[in-house]
Design a protein around this motif. Structure first.
Motif, short mmCIF file in Angstrom:
data_model
loop_
_atom_site.label_atom_id
_atom_site.label_comp_id
_atom_site.label_asym_id
_atom_site.label_seq_id
_atom_site.Cartn_x
_atom_site.Cartn_y
_atom_site.Cartn_z
N LEU A 1 0.80 -1.23 0.00
CA LEU A 1 0.00 0.00 0.00
C LEU A 1 0.83 1.28 0.00
CD1 LEU A 1 -2.76 1.37 0.09
CD2 LEU A 1 -2.74 1.09 2.58
N PRO A 2 1.91 1.41 0.80
CA PRO A 2 2.68 2.67 0.75
C PRO A 2 3.23 2.96 -0.65
CG PRO A 2 3.24 1.43 2.72
CD PRO A 2 2.41 0.51 1.88
N SER A 3 3.58 1.93 -1.40
CA SER A 3 4.05 2.12 -2.77
C SER A 3 2.91 2.65 -3.64
CB SER A 3 4.58 0.80 -3.33
OG SER A 3 4.89 0.92 -4.70
N HIS A 4 1.72 2.06 -3.49
CA HIS A 4 0.56 2.52 -4.25
C HIS A 4 0.26 3.99 -3.94
CE1 HIS A 4 0.01 -1.72 -4.93
NE2 HIS A 4 -1.06 -1.51 -5.67
N THR A 5 0.31 4.33 -2.66
CA THR A 5 -0.03 5.69 -2.25
C THR A 5 0.96 6.70 -2.82
OG1 THR A 5 -0.94 4.80 -0.20
CG2 THR A 5 -0.50 7.17 -0.27
N PHE A 6 2.25 6.34 -2.78
CA PHE A 6 3.27 7.24 -3.31
C PHE A 6 3.08 7.45 -4.82
CE2 PHE A 6 7.33 7.86 -5.46
CZ PHE A 6 7.80 9.00 -4.83
N LEU A 7 2.91 6.36 -5.56
CA LEU A 7 2.75 6.47 -7.00
C LEU A 7 1.49 7.24 -7.38
CD1 LEU A 7 3.88 2.88 -8.04
CD2 LEU A 7 5.10 5.02 -8.49
N LEU B 1 1.56 8.13 -22.16
CA LEU B 1 0.33 8.40 -21.41
C LEU B 1 -0.47 7.12 -21.18
CD1 LEU B 1 -0.87 11.81 -22.91
CD2 LEU B 1 0.27 11.39 -20.72
N SER B 2 -0.42 6.21 -22.13
CA SER B 2 -1.10 4.92 -21.95
C SER B 2 -0.44 4.11 -20.83
CB SER B 2 -1.08 4.12 -23.26
OG SER B 2 -1.84 4.77 -24.26
N ASP B 3 0.90 4.14 -20.79
CA ASP B 3 1.62 3.43 -19.72
C ASP B 3 1.31 4.02 -18.35
OD1 ASP B 3 2.75 1.72 -21.57
OD2 ASP B 3 4.69 2.76 -21.63
N ILE B 4 1.27 5.35 -18.28
CA ILE B 4 0.97 6.00 -17.00
C ILE B 4 -0.46 5.70 -16.58
CG2 ILE B 4 0.75 8.22 -15.81
CD1 ILE B 4 3.00 9.30 -17.58
N LYS B 5 -1.38 5.71 -17.53
CA LYS B 5 -2.78 5.39 -17.20
C LYS B 5 -2.90 3.96 -16.70
CE LYS B 5 -7.49 5.21 -18.93
NZ LYS B 5 -7.73 3.83 -18.43
N SER B 6 -2.18 3.04 -17.34
CA SER B 6 -2.21 1.64 -16.91
C SER B 6 -1.71 1.50 -15.48
CB SER B 6 -1.36 0.78 -17.85
OG SER B 6 -1.31 -0.56 -17.40
N LEU B 7 -0.61 2.19 -15.16
CA LEU B 7 -0.09 2.18 -13.80
C LEU B 7 -1.08 2.81 -12.83
CD1 LEU B 7 2.20 1.64 -11.79
CD2 LEU B 7 3.20 3.84 -12.45
N ARG B 8 -1.70 3.91 -13.24
CA ARG B 8 -2.69 4.57 -12.40
C ARG B 8 -3.84 3.63 -12.08
NH1 ARG B 8 -7.48 6.12 -12.01
NH2 ARG B 8 -8.13 8.06 -10.97
N ASP B 9 -4.32 2.90 -13.08
CA ASP B 9 -5.44 1.99 -12.87
C ASP B 9 -5.07 0.88 -11.89
OD1 ASP B 9 -6.90 3.50 -14.62
OD2 ASP B 9 -6.67 2.14 -16.33
N ASP B 10 -3.85 0.34 -12.02
CA ASP B 10 -3.41 -0.71 -11.09
C ASP B 10 -3.30 -0.17 -9.67
OD1 ASP B 10 -3.26 -2.76 -12.94
OD2 ASP B 10 -1.19 -2.32 -13.48
N VAL B 11 -2.76 1.04 -9.54
CA VAL B 11 -2.59 1.64 -8.22
C VAL B 11 -3.95 1.95 -7.59
CG1 VAL B 11 -1.82 3.74 -7.06
CG2 VAL B 11 -0.28 2.56 -8.62
N ALA B 12 -4.85 2.53 -8.38
CA ALA B 12 -6.14 2.94 -7.86
C ALA B 12 -7.01 1.76 -7.46
CB ALA B 12 -6.87 3.80 -8.89
N HIS B 13 -6.84 0.64 -8.14
CA HIS B 13 -7.68 -0.53 -7.87
C HIS B 13 -6.92 -1.64 -7.14
CE1 HIS B 13 -9.70 1.49 -11.32
NE2 HIS B 13 -10.76 1.25 -10.56
N HIS B 14 -5.83 -1.25 -6.49
CA HIS B 14 -5.05 -2.17 -5.65
C HIS B 14 -4.54 -3.38 -6.44
CE1 HIS B 14 -6.34 0.22 -2.26
NE2 HIS B 14 -7.58 0.08 -2.63
N GLY B 15 -4.23 -3.14 -7.69
CA GLY B 15 -3.57 -4.19 -8.48
C GLY B 15 -2.09 -4.20 -8.19
N ASN B 16 -1.36 -5.02 -8.88
CA ASN B 16 0.08 -5.11 -8.65
C ASN B 16 0.84 -4.09 -9.49
OD1 ASN B 16 -0.11 -7.08 -6.73
ND2 ASN B 16 0.41 -8.77 -8.09
N VAL B 17 1.72 -3.38 -8.84
CA VAL B 17 2.58 -2.41 -9.51
C VAL B 17 3.61 -3.12 -10.39
CG1 VAL B 17 4.41 -0.71 -9.08
CG2 VAL B 17 2.28 -0.61 -7.79
N ILE B 18 4.05 -4.28 -9.94
CA ILE B 18 5.09 -5.02 -10.63
C ILE B 18 4.78 -6.51 -10.57
CG2 ILE B 18 6.52 -5.11 -8.54
CD1 ILE B 18 8.99 -5.01 -10.29
N GLN B 19 5.08 -7.20 -11.65
CA GLN B 19 4.85 -8.64 -11.68
C GLN B 19 6.00 -9.37 -11.03
OE1 GLN B 19 4.56 -10.35 -15.59
NE2 GLN B 19 3.91 -12.34 -14.85
#
Length: 262
Positions: free
Chosen positions: A124-130, A213-231
């Motif tokens: 979670l702290p990683s998600h919050t920072f990103l 912008l597509s890459d940033i949006k993809s990361l945003r969606d993962d962060v916002a929905h508690h998905g994984n930042v990294i595989q």
């Protein structure tokens, strides 16, 4: 750290409750223990330094090569200075460390105090920072678009949703701009639809604007929905295709967009 940015350090992400591999175990027993725990690596039990650790993939190879009955101690790696990291290292520097190695140990006064791996970037702290950084990107995009496109174009870009929100809150004490009611997806689509807007951002061409912008949006969606930042292979089931190099590249692009406002 800049005002408004959620500060995250190794201390926020590391695992403090360290689990140790019994140094008297065989290679095969140690491997099975790591596999059962789903750990990438763990230190060996020891009363004092030097400390050693083992990695699950390496032990798997040893078992396959017929060394399963040998002492795990004889196949362990010493934790040297290159594997030690300060608990006060900030998130950005941590990404640089993780490009070189997948795990580090935190220790002082001849004691191990924690362990951190790439998998901890999914906490979670990683998600919050990103998320706080990506929110800055959204603000930069909104400021640029507010100067260069009309409200009619904003409405057309997101099927009037922004206009509806704007109208509903029109009597509020603090009324934001119409552009402030757009989503990141709306902002990306507006940039993509206007051939010249990418020139006001740190993109080399229109194609790179679309990709970044597509890459940033993809990361945003993962962060916002508690998905994984990294595989993390063999751990997270592949819910994200983003590896450490992808994450670092996307994060660098985030910083470039933010800096373009200055």
């Amino acid at each position: 750290m800049e005002r408004g940015i959620y500060a995250t350090t190794v201390r926020d992400l590391m695992t403090q409750d360290i689990q140790y591999v019994d140094s008297n175990q065989s290679v095969e027993d140690a491997f099975e223990w790591l596999q059962r725990k789903k750990y990438t690596a763990a230190p060996l039990s020891s009363e004092s330094s030097p400390y050693y650790f083992v990695r699950r993939p390496e032990l798997a190879g040893k078992v396959e090569d017929g060394y399963g009955s040998e002492s795990v101690q004889s196949h362990a790696t010493q934790i040297d200075l290159d594997r030690l990291i300060s608990p006060d290292v900030h998130y950005e520097e941590l990404l640089e460390f993780f490009e070189r190695e997948e795990l580090y140990f935190i220790g002082w006064h001849d004691e191990l105090e924690g362990i951190i791996t790439r998998a901890d970037l999914n906490k979670l702290p990683s998600h919050t920072f990103l998320y706080s950084r990506i929110n800055q990107v959204e603000n930069v995009l909104r400021d640029i678009l507010n100067e260069d496109i009309s409200d009619k174009e904003i409405i057309r870009a997101n099927s009037r949703k922004a206009q509806d929100k704007y109208d509903r809150q029109g009597d509020a004490d603090l009324q934001l701009r119409l552009i402030d009611y757009t989503t990141f997806g709306d902002l990306k689509d507006i940039v993509n639809a206007h051939n010249d807007l990418w020139k006001e951002l740190p993109f080399n061409n229109e194609g790179s604007a679309v990709r970044i912008l597509s890459d940033i949006k993809s990361l945003r969606d993962d962060v916002a929905h508690h998905g994984n930042v990294i595989q993390i292979m063999e751990i997270d089931g592949g819910s994200s295709n983003r590896d450490i190099l992808d994450l670092r590249r996307t994060y660098d692009n985030i910083l470039e967009v933010i800096s373009s406002e200055n």
